[in-house]
Design a protein around this motif. Structure first.
Motif, PDB file in Angstrom:
ATOM      1  N   MET A  86     -17.741 -12.090 -11.432  1.00  0.00           N
ATOM      2  CA  MET A  86     -18.510 -11.420 -12.488  1.00  0.00           C
ATOM      3  C   MET A  86     -19.947 -11.189 -12.018  1.00  0.00           C
ATOM      4  O   MET A  86     -20.649 -12.132 -11.650  1.00  0.00           O
ATOM      5  N   HIS A  87     -20.377  -9.923 -12.055  1.00  0.00           N
ATOM      6  CA  HIS A  87     -21.771  -9.592 -11.729  1.00  0.00           C
ATOM      7  C   HIS A  87     -22.406  -8.918 -12.929  1.00  0.00           C
ATOM      8  O   HIS A  87     -21.763  -8.139 -13.641  1.00  0.00           O
ATOM      9  N   LEU A  88     -23.684  -9.206 -13.150  1.00  0.00           N
ATOM     10  CA  LEU A  88     -24.436  -8.557 -14.224  1.00  0.00           C
ATOM     11  C   LEU A  88     -25.610  -7.782 -13.660  1.00  0.00           C
ATOM     12  O   LEU A  88     -26.444  -8.346 -12.946  1.00  0.00           O
ATOM     13  N   SER A 103     -23.173 -13.778 -10.438  1.00  0.00           N
ATOM     14  CA  SER A 103     -24.420 -13.247  -9.881  1.00  0.00           C
ATOM     15  C   SER A 103     -25.076 -12.355 -10.916  1.00  0.00           C
ATOM     16  O   SER A 103     -24.401 -11.734 -11.746  1.00  0.00           O
ATOM     17  N   VAL A 104     -26.409 -12.302 -10.850  1.00  0.00           N
ATOM     18  CA  VAL A 104     -27.174 -11.493 -11.800  1.00  0.00           C
ATOM     19  C   VAL A 104     -28.365 -10.868 -11.085  1.00  0.00           C
ATOM     20  O   VAL A 104     -29.066 -11.539 -10.326  1.00  0.00           O
ATOM     21  N   SER A 105     -28.580  -9.578 -11.341  1.00  0.00           N
ATOM     22  CA  SER A 105     -29.767  -8.874 -10.863  1.00  0.00           C
ATOM     23  C   SER A 105     -30.721  -8.718 -12.037  1.00  0.00           C
ATOM     24  O   SER A 105     -30.329  -8.246 -13.103  1.00  0.00           O
ATOM     25  N   MET A 106     -31.990  -9.127 -11.844  1.00  0.00           N
ATOM     26  CA  MET A 106     -32.976  -9.086 -12.922  1.00  0.00           C
ATOM     27  C   MET A 106     -34.234  -8.380 -12.426  1.00  0.00           C
ATOM     28  O   MET A 106     -34.780  -8.739 -11.386  1.00  0.00           O
ATOM     29  N   PRO A 151      -7.232  -3.408  -5.651  1.00  0.00           N
ATOM     30  CA  PRO A 151      -7.322  -4.501  -6.615  1.00  0.00           C
ATOM     31  C   PRO A 151      -8.767  -4.759  -7.055  1.00  0.00           C
ATOM     32  O   PRO A 151      -9.708  -4.628  -6.280  1.00  0.00           O
ATOM     33  N   THR A 152      -8.933  -5.122  -8.322  1.00  0.00           N
ATOM     34  CA  THR A 152     -10.252  -5.418  -8.858  1.00  0.00           C
ATOM     35  C   THR A 152     -10.721  -6.773  -8.351  1.00  0.00           C
ATOM     36  O   THR A 152     -10.081  -7.793  -8.593  1.00  0.00           O
ATOM     37  N   GLU A 153     -11.837  -6.785  -7.645  1.00  0.00           N
ATOM     38  CA  GLU A 153     -12.407  -8.028  -7.130  1.00  0.00           C
ATOM     39  C   GLU A 153     -13.657  -8.450  -7.891  1.00  0.00           C
ATOM     40  O   GLU A 153     -14.010  -9.629  -7.921  1.00  0.00           O
ATOM     41  N   VAL A 154     -14.346  -7.472  -8.509  1.00  0.00           N
ATOM     42  CA  VAL A 154     -15.571  -7.759  -9.252  1.00  0.00           C
ATOM     43  C   VAL A 154     -15.571  -6.964 -10.550  1.00  0.00           C
ATOM     44  O   VAL A 154     -15.199  -5.789 -10.560  1.00  0.00           O
ATOM     45  N   ILE A 155     -15.966  -7.604 -11.634  1.00  0.00           N
ATOM     46  CA  ILE A 155     -16.267  -6.910 -12.884  1.00  0.00           C
ATOM     47  C   ILE A 155     -17.784  -6.913 -13.025  1.00  0.00           C
ATOM     48  O   ILE A 155     -18.412  -7.973 -13.020  1.00  0.00           O
TER      49      ILE A 155
END
Length: 405
Positions: A200-202, A227-230, A166-170
């Protein structure tokens, strides 16, 4: 006896000594800076400026595993800037992405849905499988440019079918290969994800370019994500570091995992200060980077090369075969200039230290090669149309030079 021990200690002390600086180090650095200005390989090659170093050496001297004042101040600024509750400084974008996915994923079976070209799929050494034991559901965008909510609906795994993970994160990436995902599509995917209980993660390594190009605040751009990684060391030109932002609970767990991954660092003040200097002084340079990239695209079009991915920000992908030229020929000619250019294959990356003269020299090379081919009897072919100038290839064509990050 004491004298013999002292002599032994002196010998060991001599053995451990090392001097890394060449006698010509200052001149070597000036030469390297000139080389950076003429390289289209990646924006990761940017070097700290003297002003950045001057600012960085004044930074605090704490230990980041315990408390490092400048790093804490940077993290607080990043949380406020992005509209998130907390932030954490990490060594690299790859670690930031992998910590985020590991923090989100609790109990297998689970999967992460992403674009098939995504960095987490192609260029993080299989980290999602290794660190999180997660399956990647890699999707080819129907429009050839970016994932839409329709792509997600068609490929997401919901329900309790025991044959599937199952998809847990996009996980989205913006920019991806220098292209911008329209914010309305990001919002649509996020609304679908939240309805289905999916995180949702970016991968926002180059999200700075999106903000600079569109004039949209970081807070608005990142609101759809958990969450976001920059990254500070790509477009912004800091020497090292990325930041992971999210909720307090999420960042607390990610900080624990950072220690587990071996990413807990000590005196990070000078790193945080370098990142702060980049935020304050380099972000405003990005629009000029985009204009220089557009100049590359315009010049290549005039010559007759095919543009396979347009210059939306800092990258342009091209194919010189319609004028009879190969990447290898361009790279060889570029390497023989009095001031050589460094190029890879289909991807050209412009950064804040790229020289405008390097862009013009590159175009001269392609133009001269195309003219030589024409005089030799090559008949230019019609450029193959690509929808909206969107990228049609999922692998960078290389000529002996890596073009990954």
């Amino acid at each position: 006896m004491a004298s013999s021990i002292e002599a032994a200690r002196a010998r060991v002390a001599e053995e451990v000594k090392v001097d890394l600086l060449a006698e010509t180090q200052e001149l070597d650095n000036e030469k390297f800076a000139a080389e950076i200005s003429r390289s289209f390989i990646s924006d990761t090659i940017t070097a700290p400026t003297k002003d950045m170093y001057t600012y960085a050496v004044r930074a605090s001297l704490g230990d980041d595993v315990y408390h490092e004042p400048c790093t804490k101040a940077l993290e607080a600024h990043m949380a406020k800037l992005t509209g998130k509750e907390a932030a954490m400084f990490v060594p690299s974008g790859t670690m930031s992405n992998q910590l985020a996915l590991r923090a989100h994923l609790r109990q297998p079976p689970y999967a992460v849905l992403c674009d098939h070209r995504a960095h987490i799929n192609r260029y993080e050494a299989g980290g999602t499988a290794f660190h999180s034991g997660a399956h990647l559901q890699c999707v080819i965008p129907a429009n050839g440019h970016h994932l839409t909510v329709e792509d997600v609906r068609e490929n997401v795994v919901l329900g309790s079918d025991i044959h599937s993970a199952p998809t847990e994160v996009i996980a989205l990436e913006n920019t991806l290969n220098g292209t911008i995902i329209p914010q309305e599509d990001v919002v649509a995917i996020s609304e679908f994800a939240r309805k289905e209980g999916i995180k949702m993660h970016l991968d926002g390594a180059r999200i700075w370019h999106v903000a600079a190009e569109t004039g949209t605040s970081l807070k608005d751009l990142l609101e759809p994500f958990d969450s976001v990684s920059m990254c500070f060391s790509k477009g912004l030109g800091a020497p090292i570091g990325s930041c992971l932002v999210g909720s307090k609970g999420f960042v607390t767990r990610a900080r624990w995992l950072r220690k587990l991954f071996g990413g807990g660092m000590r005196q990070t003040g000078f790193m945080a200060a370098s990142a702060a200097y980049a935020l304050s002084h380099h972000f405003q340079l990005l629009p000029a980077v985009h204009q220089l990239t557009q100049r590359l695209e315009e010049g290549l079009k005039e010559i007759g090369a095919e543009i396979t991915s347009s210059a939306e920000t800092c990258m342009v992908f091209y194919d010189p075969s319609p004028v009879g030229v190969t990447y290898a020929e361009i790279a060889e000619r570029a390497s023989k200039l009095a001031s050589p250019l460094k190029v890879g294959g289909s991807r050209l990356v412009v950064h804040i230290q790229t020289s405008p003269a390097a862009v013009e020299d590159f175009l001269i090379i392609v133009r001269e090669l195309a003219e030589e081919k024409r005089k030799a009897g090559f008949v230019p072919s019609e450029r193959k149309a690509t929808p909206n100038g969107h990228i049609t290839r999922d692998i960078y064509v290389r000529s002996g030079v890596s073009a990954r990050a």
